[in-house]
Design an enzyme around this catalytic site. Structure first.
Site, PDB file in Angstrom:
ATOM      1  N   GLU A 128       0.855  -1.376   0.183  1.00  0.00           N
ATOM      2  CA  GLU A 128       0.171  -0.287   0.070  1.00  0.00           C
ATOM      3  C   GLU A 128       0.623   0.960   0.292  1.00  0.00           C
ATOM      4  O   GLU A 128       1.917   0.897   0.392  1.00  0.00           O
ATOM      5  CB  GLU A 128      -1.094  -0.152   1.451  1.00  0.00           C
ATOM      6  CG  GLU A 128      -2.082   1.292   1.171  1.00  0.00           C
ATOM      7  CD  GLU A 128      -3.179   1.378   2.573  1.00  0.00           C
ATOM      8  OE1 GLU A 128      -2.657   0.089   3.115  1.00  0.00           O
ATOM      9  OE2 GLU A 128      -3.437   2.116   1.883  1.00  0.00           O
ATOM     10  N   GLY A 268       3.699   2.495  10.500  1.00  0.00           N
ATOM     11  CA  GLY A 268       3.742   1.672  11.680  1.00  0.00           C
ATOM     12  C   GLY A 268       3.045  -0.089  11.992  1.00  0.00           C
ATOM     13  O   GLY A 268       3.647  -1.138  12.601  1.00  0.00           O
ATOM     14  N   ALA A 269       1.785  -0.151  11.572  1.00  0.00           N
ATOM     15  CA  ALA A 269       1.734  -1.968  10.696  1.00  0.00           C
ATOM     16  C   ALA A 269       1.009  -1.893   8.938  1.00  0.00           C
ATOM     17  O   ALA A 269       0.354  -0.476   8.528  1.00  0.00           O
ATOM     18  CB  ALA A 269       1.209  -2.861  11.396  1.00  0.00           C
ATOM     19  N   ASN A 272      -2.471  -6.380   5.949  1.00  0.00           N
ATOM     20  CA  ASN A 272      -2.644  -7.637   4.388  1.00  0.00           C
ATOM     21  C   ASN A 272      -3.297  -8.498   4.195  1.00  0.00           C
ATOM     22  O   ASN A 272      -3.185  -9.180   5.486  1.00  0.00           O
ATOM     23  CB  ASN A 272      -1.123  -8.004   3.986  1.00  0.00           C
ATOM     24  CG  ASN A 272       0.363  -6.830   3.906  1.00  0.00           C
ATOM     25  OD1 ASN A 272      -0.238  -6.019   2.638  1.00  0.00           O
ATOM     26  ND2 ASN A 272       1.257  -7.384   4.718  1.00  0.00           N
ATOM     27  N   HIS A 304      -6.487  -2.011  15.542  1.00  0.00           N
ATOM     28  CA  HIS A 304      -6.345  -1.388  13.915  1.00  0.00           C
ATOM     29  C   HIS A 304      -6.283  -2.149  12.460  1.00  0.00           C
ATOM     30  O   HIS A 304      -7.320  -2.179  11.894  1.00  0.00           O
ATOM     31  CB  HIS A 304      -5.971   0.026  13.985  1.00  0.00           C
ATOM     32  CG  HIS A 304      -5.607   0.628  12.358  1.00  0.00           C
ATOM     33  ND1 HIS A 304      -6.846   2.008  12.515  1.00  0.00           N
ATOM     34  CD2 HIS A 304      -5.401   0.516  11.560  1.00  0.00           C
ATOM     35  CE1 HIS A 304      -6.104   2.465  11.115  1.00  0.00           C
ATOM     36  NE2 HIS A 304      -5.618   1.518  10.618  1.00  0.00           N
ATOM     37  N   GLU A 305      -5.377  -3.258  12.864  1.00  0.00           N
ATOM     38  CA  GLU A 305      -5.027  -3.879  11.627  1.00  0.00           C
ATOM     39  C   GLU A 305      -6.045  -4.648  11.213  1.00  0.00           C
ATOM     40  O   GLU A 305      -6.675  -5.023  10.662  1.00  0.00           O
ATOM     41  CB  GLU A 305      -3.965  -4.354  11.572  1.00  0.00           C
ATOM     42  CG  GLU A 305      -2.169  -3.344  11.934  1.00  0.00           C
ATOM     43  CD  GLU A 305      -2.893  -1.983  11.130  1.00  0.00           C
ATOM     44  OE1 GLU A 305      -2.894  -2.126   9.502  1.00  0.00           O
ATOM     45  OE2 GLU A 305      -2.373  -1.081  10.945  1.00  0.00           O
ATOM     46  N   HIS A 308      -9.541  -3.417   9.639  1.00  0.00           N
ATOM     47  CA  HIS A 308      -9.500  -3.269   8.602  1.00  0.00           C
ATOM     48  C   HIS A 308      -9.789  -4.753   7.687  1.00  0.00           C
ATOM     49  O   HIS A 308     -10.239  -4.580   7.029  1.00  0.00           O
ATOM     50  CB  HIS A 308      -7.737  -3.149   7.868  1.00  0.00           C
ATOM     51  CG  HIS A 308      -7.583  -1.934   8.432  1.00  0.00           C
ATOM     52  ND1 HIS A 308      -8.104  -0.737   7.527  1.00  0.00           N
ATOM     53  CD2 HIS A 308      -6.681  -0.329   8.439  1.00  0.00           C
ATOM     54  CE1 HIS A 308      -7.543   0.574   7.363  1.00  0.00           C
ATOM     55  NE2 HIS A 308      -6.281   0.582   7.948  1.00  0.00           N
TER      56      HIS A 308
HETATM   57  N1  B3K Z   1      -2.634   1.056   5.326  1.00  0.00           N
HETATM   58  C1  B3K Z   1      -1.605   1.448   6.409  1.00  0.00           C
HETATM   59  C2  B3K Z   1      -1.218   2.525   5.679  1.00  0.00           C
HETATM   60  C3  B3K Z   1       0.160   2.612   4.646  1.00  0.00           C
HETATM   61  C4  B3K Z   1       0.896   3.514   4.440  1.00  0.00           C
HETATM   62  C5  B3K Z   1       1.204   3.070   3.030  1.00  0.00           C
HETATM   63  N2  B3K Z   1       2.253   4.698   2.613  1.00  0.00           N
HETATM   64  C6  B3K Z   1      -1.808   1.177   7.509  1.00  0.00           C
HETATM   65  C7  B3K Z   1      -2.944   2.110   8.551  1.00  0.00           C
HETATM   66  O1  B3K Z   1      -3.559   2.438   7.986  1.00  0.00           O
HETATM   67  O2  B3K Z   1      -3.280   0.755   8.617  1.00  0.00           O
HETATM   68 ZN    ZN Z   2      -5.394   1.982   8.423  1.00  0.00          ZN
END
Ligand code: B3K
Ligand code: ZN
Length: 877
Positions: A128, A268-269, A272, A304-305, A308
């Site tokens: 990303e 941070g993280a 995927n 948070h992850e 997602h």
């Molecule tokens: N979605 C990723 C962030 C990606 C940043 C790319 N430059 C982490 C997050 O917001 O959960």
């Molecule tokens: Zn995020």
């Protein structure tokens, strides 16, 4: 400077993709020197695009070397395709075909940390937003969703663990004896959610049973020396999974969920699908090496992850302008989760304090942009506080307007309707509106209008009728590209207090309550409260019900009343901040005018009551005791005079310390806790008040306090107490500060995450020779320019050193600009983030402002990445 500069892309130009990729089959032959990637893309023309003979244009990168390309197994000769800039263009295609591409990449030379790269001895990915195109040619956009099958071939002795998204479906050997592992992810996803990891990793296993009684295998992978630090993350993951079932009705979908920790990571993280990759600083935790703040951060980021998986993966973004669709919503979800796990008010204060310091500054600067930007040059520059934090505030306001039940109905509709789709912020709002019947049409302007609205409130009381009136005005300042603004729909939560501080009921539009949500929708509007016996003190914007700057002329007496009595805990904190800001503003002005500082502080009276009140949450008291930060006072100031702000803060802190010295000593002693470290809200609260009390007490120059700092440093059984003592020593210029810093490094030099904290604190020291110190740190064996955490520690720490960074001769700015120029080539994302302090040049006091501007111009003259070019050119515009 380059001949031609990068250009912007616009939301208004969005078109559906001309081609779709139903299936993506990838094979990675991993090797130290070169990695060969073979892709088989099952493609067809997109019916939604309309009839077309448009060529196939695939995204790539300068670091991807094409070996061969074939269409339905017919190897294309060079005249049937071309490579232009970073694109692979194939003119003649059938309506449906399988495209095979063989490419060569060198992960070991990838210093940008986008695409496939090496961190320590492992291979890992970050795709990303647009990293996948650095792996192979592809339609690298989030609205192209595909079912991925990934084959990894590697030498098992060096890479015994080989992971990708989904489930492992096959394992075998090649003729040469290499190991082959095949992963299949049944959920269609955009390429930005692709992940691959290969390395010699240790694993911690666990199981989570979902509400529908499916057993999910949970695995956390780290290098073997860190595997003893993942228990907290694993528990946090299970709490997150349960919470998402209970709060949003969302269950996990695959049979396995994996997390991998890597040391070199730009942020941070990353969420995927089924294979989250984390910066080790956001995953590993142990009492001896991790502070309370980091424990809470690990929990929040794991959550948070994980969240997602629904808000981002199952329902993803149509294009990158919609980034806040997943980020704003997911931040809101993780904030609410953390509030539920610990204290709602403490969490709200922390989040709002951060928003008002950093997001408000962004909204007032040259990079100000709407939560849904209308254009960008480099999307990596838009992973911002505006998209994340203000985006979350927008979702929170929808929650406030709809109420919890209708909000949940809206989120159910959103997930059900759009499962498996790539959608827009409009789709999110439409689901909320439809499920609730609440008209959000004006509210939607929050997505498209940048800048922080100012809400000015005046009041009057009619004794004869017992009617209290609030007159409100809203005004959003101009931002780049948006000279005029329209009125927003702003929810303003209000309560009224009588002279004793008791919240009184009142009637607004026929509703009698102690707490009203007012709908401010026009530029000017009046609200009437009836049924009152005397003029109340208003508690405005309770819980920070909207991300605005509130202006109301509170007297110190009103603020002290709110501070001691408001039933809204958030506004008690807010009153203390306002009181402190008022006093600090007086002191800052005295410092600027070169006068001797003096103030008859009212704050001391407020603090005294708080320190004596045993019914209060110590964590809240600790937050109230923390004076507004240098950064927040800078956000409020115009122009910013860093030295005056620093002097004023130090003066007020010393005044308060001397006025309440006995109280601070008592509180310090009362809140010491015995026994084993626990990262519970209760223990964290005790440590936070104890340590802030010590930081005041030491300001009195008491020998006893100074000794206590050293004792705590030496005797602490946890990093929170040890590092607090060290920070207090450094910030109060304790005579043993240097000695303690050296002892700390010696004790922890084998623990890189602890060393990062040491680097940051060392770099932030406010001393004459700060620049020399930071230059020395960059030569230190513990420093590594390739590691973003270390770069952030040293240069981020240096940014906090007023004497160093804001040195009157401009040497601090020059030093930072030099680092940006070096990093621009190595790692454009990190370089671009480092530009932020310089972008605030227009608000700085004139002598400093000119020096910052000169450095920005010097950077602009270089051959810049898109990332750095966008930030610097917009700052100078
Ligand atoms: N979605 C990723 C962030 C990606 C940043 C790319 N430059 C982490 C997050 O917001 O959960
Ligand atoms: Zn995020």
């Amino acid at each position: 400077m380059k001949e031609s500069q990068p250009s912007a892309i616009y939301l208004k130009d969005y078109k559906v993709p001309p081609f779709l990729i139903d299936k993506t089959e990838l094979t990675f032959d991993l090797d130290e020197a070169t990695t060969i990637v073979t892709s088989r893309l099952h493609m067809r023309r997109n019916p939604a695009f309309g009839k077309s003979t448009a060529p196939l244009v695939l995204d790539g990168g300068e670091d991807v070397k094409l070996i061969g390309v074939a269409m339905d197994d017919y190897a294309l000769p060079p005249e049937e395709y071309r490579i232009s800039e970073d694109k692979l263009i194939i003119t003649a295609t059938a309506d449906e075909f399988v495209l095979t591409c063989e490419t060569l990449i060198e992960p070991q030379n990838n210093t940008r940390l986008e695409g496939l790269y090496r961190s320590s001895s492992m291979f890992c990915t970050q795709c990303e937003a647009e990293g996948f195109r650095h792996i192979t040619y592809y339609l690298d956009r989030p609205d192209v969703m595909s079912v991925f099958t990934t084959t990894i071939i590697a030498d098992e002795s060096r890479y015994p663990v080989m992971l990708s998204n989904g489930n492992e479906v096959e394992r075998g050997k090649t003729d040469e004896g290499k190991t082959v592992v095949v992963w299949h992810d049944p959920f269609p996803k955009p390429a930005y959610l692709f992940a691959l990891v290969a390395g010699d990793l240790a694993v911690k296993n666990d199981v989570f049973t979902t509400q529908s009684k499916r057993d999910i295998k949970l695995q956390i992978f780290t290098e073997s020396h860190n595997i003893d630090k993942v228990d907290y993350a694993m528990e946090a993951l299970k709490r997150s999974m349960r919470w998402d079932e209970e709060t949003y009705g969302r269950e996990y979908d695959l049979d396995i969920f994996m997390i991998v920790a890597v040391d070199d990571f730009n942020m941070g993280a990353m969420e995927n699908k089924g294979l989250n990759i984390f910066n080790s600083s956001c995953l590993l935790a142990s009492p001896e090496t991790t502070t309370d703040d980091t424990y809470l951060r690990v929990e929040a980021i794991v959550a948070h992850e994980y969240f997602h998986n629904w808000s981002g993966n199952r329902v993803t973004c149509r294009d990158w302008f919609q980034l806040s669709l997943k980020e704003g919503f997911t931040v809101f979800r993780d904030q609410t989760f953390s509030a539920d796990m610990h204290s709602e008010t403490v969490k709200r204060v922390e989040d709002v304090s951060f928003l008002k310091t950093a997001q408000f500054a962004e909204d007032a600067g040259p990079m100000a942009h709407p939560v849904r930007p209308a254009s960008f040059i480099e999307i990596s520059n838009f992973y911002t506080l505006t998209v994340y934090e203000k985006g979350s505030e927008i979702v929170r306001m929808i929650h406030t307007l709809l109420g919890a039940e209708k909000f949940r109905a809206g989120s159910d509709l959103y997930f059900d309707r759009h499962d498996g789709q790539a959608v827009t912020c409009d789709d999110f709002v439409a689901a909320m509106q439809e499920a609730s019947g609440f008209d959000l049409s004006q509210f939607k302007r929050w997505y498209s209008q940048a800048g922080t609205p100012i809400v000015t409130v005046t009041d009057s009381f009619d004794e004869a009728t017992g009617t209290y009136r609030l007159a409100m005005k809203q005004d959003t300042p101009a931002t780049p590209g948006q000279p005029t603004k329209l009125p927003l729909h702003i929810p303003v939560r209000v309560g009224l207090l009588d002279e004793q501080g008791t919240v009184v009921s009142s009637e607004v539009n026929g509703v009698v309550a102690e707490d009203h949500v007012l709908h401010l929708t026009s530029s000017e509007q009046e609200f009437e409260f009836s049924g009152l016996t005397s003029k109340p003190v208003p508690s405005l914007l309770r819980g920070f019900s909207a991300p605005v700057k509130l202006r109301y002329d509170y007297s110190s007496k009103d603020l002290l009343l709110l501070l001691s009595s408001d039933s809204d805990g958030f506004n008690r904190w807010s009153a203390s901040q306002q009181l402190a800001v008022n006093e600090l503003t007086t002191l800052i002005n005295q410092a600027i005018e070169g006068k001797e500082l003096s103030i008859d502080s009212q704050l001391a009276n407020g603090f005294k009551g708080l320190l004596a009140d045993k019914t209060l949450d110590p964590a809240m008291v600790a937050l109230i005791l923390a004076l507004p930060s240098q950064a927040y006072l800078s956000e409020l100031a115009n122009p910013i005079c860093p030295a005056a702000i620093k002097q004023a803060r130090q003066y007020l802190k010393a005044q308060l310390a001397n006025a309440l010295s006995a109280d601070f000593e008592r509180v310090y002693r009362e809140h010491k806790i015995q026994g084993e470290y626990q990262a519970t809200a209760k223990d964290i609260a005790h440590r936070s008040i104890k340590n802030i009390a010590l930081s005041y007490w030491v300001e009195t120059n008491s020998e006893l306090a100074q000794q206590e700092v050293v004792t705590q440093f030496q005797a602490a059984n946890n990093m929170t107490d040890q590092f607090s003592a060290l920070s207090i020593a450094v910030n109060s210029q304790h005579k043993q500060a240097e000695e303690l810093l050296s002892a700390f490094y010696e004790q922890w030099k084998a623990q890189p995450l602890v060393v990062n904290k040491w680097l940051m604190l060392s770099a932030s020291q406010d001393q004459e020779n700060a620049l020399e110190t930071v230059q020395g740190l960059m030569e230190h064996p513990a420093f590594d320019l390739k590691n973003p955490n270390k770069v952030r520690s040293v240069l981020g720490g240096f940014g906090q050193s007023v004497a160093g960074f804001h040195n009157a001769d401009g040497s601090g700015y020059r030093f930072l600009a030099d680092q940006i120029i070096v990093l621009n080539k190595r790692n454009p994302q990190i370089a671009s983030r480092l530009c932020t302090p310089l972008t605030r040049w227009k608000k700085m006091q004139p002598e400093l402002s000119a020096k910052m501007k000169a450095e920005l111009e010097r950077i602009l003259a270089e051959d810049l990445s898109k990332d750095v070019y966008e930030v610097i050119s917009k700052s100078l515009a």
